[in-house]
Motif scaffolding. Structure first.
Motif, mmCIF file in Angstrom:
data_model
loop_
_atom_site.group_PDB
_atom_site.id
_atom_site.type_symbol
_atom_site.label_atom_id
_atom_site.label_comp_id
_atom_site.label_asym_id
_atom_site.label_seq_id
_atom_site.Cartn_x
_atom_site.Cartn_y
_atom_site.Cartn_z
ATOM 1 N N LYS A 136 0.866 -1.489 -0.082
ATOM 2 C CA LYS A 136 0.001 0.037 -0.006
ATOM 3 C C LYS A 136 0.738 1.388 0.159
ATOM 4 N N ASP A 137 2.108 1.100 0.118
ATOM 5 C CA ASP A 137 3.028 2.313 0.106
ATOM 6 C C ASP A 137 3.512 2.516 -1.284
ATOM 7 N N GLU A 138 2.954 1.798 -2.194
ATOM 8 C CA GLU A 138 3.565 1.952 -3.579
ATOM 9 C C GLU A 138 2.197 1.860 -4.557
ATOM 10 N N ILE A 139 1.078 1.541 -3.963
ATOM 11 C CA ILE A 139 -0.032 1.482 -4.778
ATOM 12 C C ILE A 139 -1.083 2.542 -4.380
ATOM 13 N N LEU A 157 1.520 11.327 0.040
ATOM 14 C CA LEU A 157 0.886 10.405 1.263
ATOM 15 C C LEU A 157 1.630 9.084 0.904
ATOM 16 N N LEU A 158 2.066 8.562 -0.245
ATOM 17 C CA LEU A 158 2.668 7.262 -0.211
ATOM 18 C C LEU A 158 4.140 7.572 0.328
ATOM 19 N N ASN A 159 4.727 8.593 0.120
ATOM 20 C CA ASN A 159 5.953 8.916 0.939
ATOM 21 C C ASN A 159 5.935 8.698 2.151
ATOM 22 N N ASN A 160 4.757 9.473 2.940
ATOM 23 C CA ASN A 160 4.627 9.448 4.211
ATOM 24 C C ASN A 160 4.257 7.955 4.503
ATOM 25 N N SER A 169 4.096 1.087 11.385
ATOM 26 C CA SER A 169 3.169 0.933 10.622
ATOM 27 C C SER A 169 2.675 2.263 10.054
ATOM 28 N N CYS A 170 2.105 1.910 8.972
ATOM 29 C CA CYS A 170 1.619 3.129 8.061
ATOM 30 C C CYS A 170 0.025 3.350 8.539
ATOM 31 N N GLU A 171 -0.362 4.673 8.896
ATOM 32 C CA GLU A 171 -1.737 4.770 9.193
ATOM 33 C C GLU A 171 -2.584 4.990 7.915
ATOM 34 N N PRO A 172 -3.880 4.445 8.046
ATOM 35 C CA PRO A 172 -4.723 4.601 6.999
ATOM 36 C C PRO A 172 -4.786 5.796 6.212
ATOM 37 N N PRO A 173 -4.776 6.000 4.909
ATOM 38 C CA PRO A 173 -4.985 7.367 4.250
ATOM 39 C C PRO A 173 -6.048 8.148 4.840
#
Length: 299
Positions: A136-139, A157-160, A169-173
């Motif tokens: 999900k960090d590249e799509i 947002l993908l960079n973040n 972990s990455c928070e949902p957009p």
């Protein structure tokens, strides 16, 4: 499907083929005008389609089914359409198309993308789709919604997301604030952040009628993806859904316009028709249907 588009806050001044056809503005809807559909695009010769139309239906070289122009099951041109006469479009990104099982293959424009950019496009029939969570960090997912952002904002947002993934972990957009144009410009001034604009690897589109999208978009395998809403254009699709706005695009139109916007807004290069042949089949069928309606006195 058909994708709803919105007005752009970016207000770019890029045009199609330098013919002063605005791609987007803050005050009006833009479109491929009827007369511009064939005349202003840089398309490969469609004589092969004209010849195939005169011959009528032909066999698919793989399954032997009788089809017109191409086999929508095998994703190949029929025997009367030499594959060497079909343009090959090179795309800067991979494309996944999620097709609703009730979407009729023979009527879907998603097939056009696979035929014309074969190596870059993959079609999945729902519910048999990939789990995108670990990527999900590249799509990004092209779909309108309350949390949808512009193409430029999606890259930030993908960079973040990528940075947070390295930490934890990455928070949902949906929890991320939309980033302003000023933030985007300041980010691009930093060379390290500019390199990160290459983090986008794949774009997901949904091929479905608007009423059929709810089940697909709610699938847990799509949750957490950054969603992008295209700048507003009018559709030229001949099967436009009755009662829906003219800004509901067919799948191939959505892919085409996304690529044009990516080329001009992200790559920041002058558009010279690099992706026009994505509309190779679309424009030919558009003209056929328009001529047929005109002959029948319907237009």
């Amino acid at each position: 499907m058909v994708l709803h588009t919105k007005m752009s806050s970016e207000n770019p001044s890029s045009t199609l083929q330098g013919d002063n056809i605005p791609m987007s503005t803050s005050s009006q809807t833009t479109s491929l005008a009827e007369n511009d559909m064939l005349q202003k695009l840089h398309l490969a010769s469609q004589e092969v389609l004209v010849a195939a139309q005169k011959k009528g239906r032909s066999k698919c070289p793989k399954c032997n089914s009788s089809r017109m122009f191409y086999c929508y099951t095998c994703y190949v041109p029929v025997e009367s359409v030499p594959i060497g006469d079909i343009p090959c479009v090179k795309l800067p990104l991979k494309i996944d198309i999620i097709k609703h099982p009730n979407e009729t293959d023979g009527k879907s424009t998603a097939i056009h993308a696979k035929l014309l950019a074969y190596d870059a496009v993959t079609i999945h029939t729902f519910p048999c789709i990939p789990d995108y969570y670990d990527q999900k960090d590249e799509i990004i997912l092209v779909f309108p919604g309350k949390n949808s952002v512009s193409i430029k904002e999606s890259l930030l947002l993908l960079n973040n997301c990528e940075d947070k993934k390295k930490e934890s972990s990455c928070e949902p957009p949906s929890k991320c604030l939309k980033l302003s144009q000023e933030n985007y410009k300041s980010e691009k001034q930093d060379k390290n952040d500019k390199v990160k604009l290459n983090c986008l690897k794949k774009v997901v589109f949904i091929d479905s009628t608007w009423n059929q999208t709810n089940k697909i978009i709610a699938d847990e395998r799509l949750q957490g993806l950054v969603t992008v809403e295209l700048t507003e254009r009018k559709t030229c699709f001949w099967r436009h859904q009755k009662g829906s706005p003219e800004t509901y695009l067919s799948t191939i139109e959505a892919i085409y316009f996304f690529m044009v916007d990516y080329h001009t807004h992200i790559l920041e290069e002058d558009y010279q028709g690099e992706y026009d042949n994505l509309l190779f089949f679309f424009t030919f069928m558009y003209r056929l249907i328009k001529d047929a309606k005109h002959s029948a006195g319907k237009i």
